[in-house]
Design a protein around this motif. Structure first.
Motif, PDB file in Angstrom:
ATOM      1  N   GLY A  56       1.035  -1.209  -0.077  1.00 16.01           N
ATOM      2  CA  GLY A  56      -0.101  -0.051   0.029  1.00 16.01           C
ATOM      3  C   GLY A  56       0.943   1.454  -0.054  1.00 16.01           C
ATOM      4  O   GLY A  56       0.507   2.361  -0.369  1.00 16.01           O
ATOM      5  N   ILE A  57       1.875   1.269   0.525  1.00 13.33           N
ATOM      6  CA  ILE A  57       3.056   2.501   0.513  1.00 13.33           C
ATOM      7  C   ILE A  57       4.262   1.898   0.176  1.00 13.33           C
ATOM      8  O   ILE A  57       4.678   0.526   0.377  1.00 13.33           O
ATOM      9  CB  ILE A  57       3.222   3.203   1.827  1.00 13.33           C
ATOM     10  N   ALA A  58       5.082   2.816  -0.411  1.00 13.30           N
ATOM     11  CA  ALA A  58       6.755   2.529  -0.719  1.00 13.30           C
ATOM     12  C   ALA A  58       7.502   3.043   0.603  1.00 13.30           C
ATOM     13  O   ALA A  58       7.651   4.148   0.691  1.00 13.30           O
ATOM     14  CB  ALA A  58       6.923   3.208  -1.982  1.00 13.30           C
ATOM     15  N   SER A  59       7.990   2.217   1.255  1.00 14.90           N
ATOM     16  CA  SER A  59       8.430   2.521   2.373  1.00 14.90           C
ATOM     17  C   SER A  59       9.960   3.473   2.314  1.00 14.90           C
ATOM     18  O   SER A  59      10.964   2.803   1.709  1.00 14.90           O
ATOM     19  CB  SER A  59       8.838   1.430   3.456  1.00 14.90           C
ATOM     20  N   MET A  60      10.022   4.400   2.619  1.00 16.12           N
ATOM     21  CA  MET A  60      11.093   5.582   2.316  1.00 16.12           C
ATOM     22  C   MET A  60      12.033   5.249   3.581  1.00 16.12           C
ATOM     23  O   MET A  60      13.397   5.301   3.496  1.00 16.12           O
ATOM     24  CB  MET A  60      10.602   6.974   2.174  1.00 16.12           C
ATOM     25  N   GLN A  82      -1.963   3.274  -1.484  1.00 16.13           N
ATOM     26  CA  GLN A  82      -3.103   2.418  -1.920  1.00 16.13           C
ATOM     27  C   GLN A  82      -3.335   1.466  -0.507  1.00 16.13           C
ATOM     28  O   GLN A  82      -4.037   0.472  -0.855  1.00 16.13           O
ATOM     29  CB  GLN A  82      -1.976   1.233  -2.600  1.00 16.13           C
ATOM     30  N   LEU A  83      -3.052   2.237   0.727  1.00 20.43           N
ATOM     31  CA  LEU A  83      -3.448   1.604   1.940  1.00 20.43           C
ATOM     32  C   LEU A  83      -4.366   2.400   2.495  1.00 20.43           C
ATOM     33  O   LEU A  83      -3.923   3.645   3.162  1.00 20.43           O
ATOM     34  CB  LEU A  83      -2.374   1.329   2.702  1.00 20.43           C
ATOM     35  N   PRO A  84      -5.572   2.106   2.712  1.00 19.13           N
ATOM     36  CA  PRO A  84      -6.693   3.110   3.377  1.00 19.13           C
ATOM     37  C   PRO A  84      -6.622   3.051   4.824  1.00 19.13           C
ATOM     38  O   PRO A  84      -6.123   1.939   5.357  1.00 19.13           O
ATOM     39  CB  PRO A  84      -8.201   2.498   2.893  1.00 19.13           C
ATOM     40  N   LEU A  85      -6.753   4.370   5.531  1.00 22.50           N
ATOM     41  CA  LEU A  85      -6.890   4.289   6.911  1.00 22.50           C
ATOM     42  C   LEU A  85      -8.339   3.592   7.229  1.00 22.50           C
ATOM     43  O   LEU A  85      -9.181   3.606   6.658  1.00 22.50           O
ATOM     44  CB  LEU A  85      -6.746   5.831   7.298  1.00 22.50           C
ATOM     45  N   PRO A  86      -8.578   3.434   8.520  1.00 22.85           N
ATOM     46  CA  PRO A  86      -9.565   3.040   9.262  1.00 22.85           C
ATOM     47  C   PRO A  86     -10.752   3.857   8.614  1.00 22.85           C
ATOM     48  O   PRO A  86     -10.569   4.811   8.616  1.00 22.85           O
ATOM     49  CB  PRO A  86      -9.193   2.776  10.613  1.00 22.85           C
ATOM     50  N   CYS A 105      -7.598  10.127   3.139  1.00 25.43           N
ATOM     51  CA  CYS A 105      -7.877   9.113   3.987  1.00 25.43           C
ATOM     52  C   CYS A 105      -7.349   7.777   3.634  1.00 25.43           C
ATOM     53  O   CYS A 105      -7.802   6.867   4.052  1.00 25.43           O
ATOM     54  CB  CYS A 105      -9.483   8.926   3.610  1.00 25.43           C
ATOM     55  N   THR A 106      -5.867   8.045   3.364  1.00 28.64           N
ATOM     56  CA  THR A 106      -4.932   6.882   2.889  1.00 28.64           C
ATOM     57  C   THR A 106      -3.834   6.840   4.083  1.00 28.64           C
ATOM     58  O   THR A 106      -3.397   8.029   4.359  1.00 28.64           O
ATOM     59  CB  THR A 106      -4.815   6.727   1.702  1.00 28.64           C
ATOM     60  N   GLU A 434       7.404   1.202  -6.244  1.00 29.59           N
ATOM     61  CA  GLU A 434       7.328  -0.395  -5.894  1.00 29.59           C
ATOM     62  C   GLU A 434       6.710  -0.701  -4.727  1.00 29.59           C
ATOM     63  O   GLU A 434       7.041  -0.008  -3.492  1.00 29.59           O
ATOM     64  CB  GLU A 434       8.755  -0.981  -5.710  1.00 29.59           C
ATOM     65  N   LEU A 435       5.612  -1.250  -4.496  1.00 25.87           N
ATOM     66  CA  LEU A 435       4.919  -1.677  -3.280  1.00 25.87           C
ATOM     67  C   LEU A 435       5.072  -3.085  -2.757  1.00 25.87           C
ATOM     68  O   LEU A 435       4.476  -3.299  -1.696  1.00 25.87           O
ATOM     69  CB  LEU A 435       3.286  -1.311  -3.562  1.00 25.87           C
TER      70      LEU A 435
END
Length: 551
Positions: A56-60, A82-86, A105-106, A434-435
């Motif tokens: 959902g996220i590309a970790s920096m 690409q990762l929604p919050l609750p 809201c992501t 890259e996810l």
């Protein structure tokens, strides 16, 4: 996580014994033979495995916690992830660069449960773009600086297990100087030194310890059009001074008096720090020599001008420099890697070798500046003879360039995440965002069952003698080492440290078990207080680590 053998994604894609058993007769036997040969190659060169297809996220920024989780962080003003919050949770930040991020809201941070490979979103408000971080003595992750509204922010995360509800806390106390592209180093007094940053040529301390901020010419951007002294390499040395390296030069810095103790020779070969980033490690310290043998290794970088002229695709640097900074007359010893590389990540492995992974063969850091990803990791043996120290390993098929990370896990494998050379998420085209998250198993994980730590204390007091019980070890020698959990970002693992404990000859207590007498590190100068992974290594194979608190 417990398997010692994994399949290479570049090998027989998706093959397994179950799939092969669908074949009959001769086809079955040939296929089984081929897969067996492939397995042997994987074991000799390491193995790659995708463990999350879409984080959902590309970790920096990535850090591994004592709860068998990894904290993932990216920018907040990059547009929706690409990762929604609750449900019902959103960020409202009119300062974000991307209009699509002002009400978002992501998630832009997450926790990866390393046991289940599941992702839990975390809420973070201010922008962590190109920020810095480090763990405190109590295991709290401290995160400093960033861009826009994050420039002067200090954030904390008290990690929890994968099913917990821990989250980021934005503190009310700001940095004394805002920081962007800085480096954090944990100090023996429990504070963190925050060094440098774009337009900031000072060091300060978090929490503030009364020493204020001090100007350091080494990290000034005044005379360098590329600003090649960002994300300086900072290592705490056994004499209680900081080794600080920026661009091609380095100093010994007395953080207690805020003075430069020594200027070290220039490292040839071009710029080594962001945006021309190579990488650096403090080579393992050892109790066998009284913790006095101190060496720093720096590898890779970019040709000067690569950042200013991204279309030229100038070649990356192939050389490494190694120095003993506390010698009476320190000098750099040079040797070449098998491959030219910038944006590589250098990691200390439990067997005291160095892994170099990720990066590109041309260009520099920055949006769209990377060319020709280097897919092949390299192993460096610090104890080998010059000219024989490097070994190439098995390649991945996933490019990891700008904004990628690498972290050692408690089972001795390596978590590899991120890569985004675009200003906003771009999920198609050349070097797309890259996810996926991979795990790389170094060759030692294919060499049979490793030792098992059957008993060791959870708390190590400085200088105290203690005994470990190890199953499945070698009767002649069992190595015990402490490996810190660093904050990995921009080709440098901030706070990375490996300490080889002085051990006695193992005592056979029967049933395949041995006791090993050893002593904890002598002080917070050698081992800043905090949580470390305790590894037992026998015949070159590491155990599953046990987390211990030192201090």
């Amino acid at each position: 996580m417990g398997s010692r053998t994994t399949w290479s994604s570049a090998g027989l894609m998706g093959s397994s014994f179950t799939a092969l058993s669908c074949f009959l007769g001769f086809q079955f036997m040939v296929s089984l033979l081929l897969s067996s040969l492939q397995l042997q190659v994987v074991e000799a060169q390491g193995a790659w495995e995708v463990i999350v297809n879409n984080a959902g996220i590309a970790s920096m920024h990535t850090a591994v916690t004592r709860f068998n989780t990894a904290v993932l962080l990216d920018r907040t003003d990059i547009g929706p992830s690409q990762l929604p919050l609750p449900d019902g949770v959103c960020r409202n930040d009119p300062n974000d660069e991307a209009s699509s991020s002002t009400y978002d809201c992501t998630a832009h941070s997450a926790v990866l449960d390393l046991g289940t490979n599941t992702i839990r979103p975390l809420f973070i408000q201010t922008d962590t773009w190109c920020s810095s971080g480090q763990f405190n003595a109590d295991g709290t992750l401290v995160q400093t600086g960033g861009d826009n509204d994050g420039f002067s922010k200090i954030r904390t995360l008290d990690p929890c297990a994968g099913d917990g509800d821990c989250n980021w806390v934005e503190t009310d106390v700001p940095l004394q100087n805002g920081r962007w592209y800085a480096t954090n180093a944990q100090l023996p007094d429990g504070t963190q030194a925050v060094v440098g940053g774009r337009g900031i040529s000072t060091v300060e301390y978090v929490p503030a310890n009364g020493r204020g901020t001090t100007y350091i010419p080494l990290i000034s951007n005044a005379n360098d059009a590329q600003n090649d002294n960002l994300y300086p390499y900072v290592h705490l040395l056994p004499n209680n001074q900081l080794f600080i390296f920026a661009n091609q030069d380095s100093i010994l810095y007395d953080w207690q008096s805020n003075t430069v103790a020594n200027n070290l020779p220039t490292l040839p070969g071009g710029p080594r720090n962001y945006p021309s980033a190579g990488s650096s490690v403090l080579l393992p310290l050892s109790g066998f020599n009284g913790w006095t043998d101190t060496e720093v290794l720096i590898c890779g970088g970019a040709t000067y001008g690569a950042f200013l002229n991204p279309g030229a695709a100038l070649p990356a640097t192939q050389s490494c420099g190694r120095i003993s900074p506390l010698d009476a007359n320190p000098a750099w010893a040079l040797e070449n890697m098998p491959l030219q590389r910038n944006m590589g990540d250098m990691l200390l492995l439990p067997d005291r070798n160095v892994l170099i992974v990720n990066g590109a063969a041309n260009g520099a850091q920055g949006w769209g500046n990377a060319q020709n990803p280097v897919l092949t990791p390299v192993l460096y043996n610090p104890n080998g003879a010059a000219g024989t120290r490097f070994q190439t390993l098995g390649a991945t098929d996933i490019p990891r360039v700008y904004h990628s990370t690498a972290n050692v896990l408690p089972d001795g494998s390596v978590l590899v995440a991120g890569s985004n050379t675009h200003q906003f998420y771009t999920l198609t085209g050349y070097l797309a965002t890259e996810l996926r998250i991979e795990r790389f198993s170094p060759p030692y994980l294919g060499n049979g069952a490793g030792p098992v730590i059957a008993n060791a204390p959870a708390e190590l007091e400085y200088g105290a003698a203690w005994t470990a019980t190890i199953n499945n070890g070698n009767a002649e020698f069992i190595d015990l080492s402490l490996l810190s959990a660093p904050y990995s970002t921009h080709s440098f693992a901030q706070g990375q440290r490996l300490l080889q404990l002085e051990t006695a000859v193992p005592a056979d207590v029967g049933g395949g078990s041995y006791t090993v007498d050893t002593t904890a590190p002598p002080s917070s100068v050698i081992a800043p207080s905090g949580y470390y992974m305790l590894f037992a290594v026998s015949d070159g194979i590491p155990s599953q680590a046990q987390w211990v608190h030192v201090g």
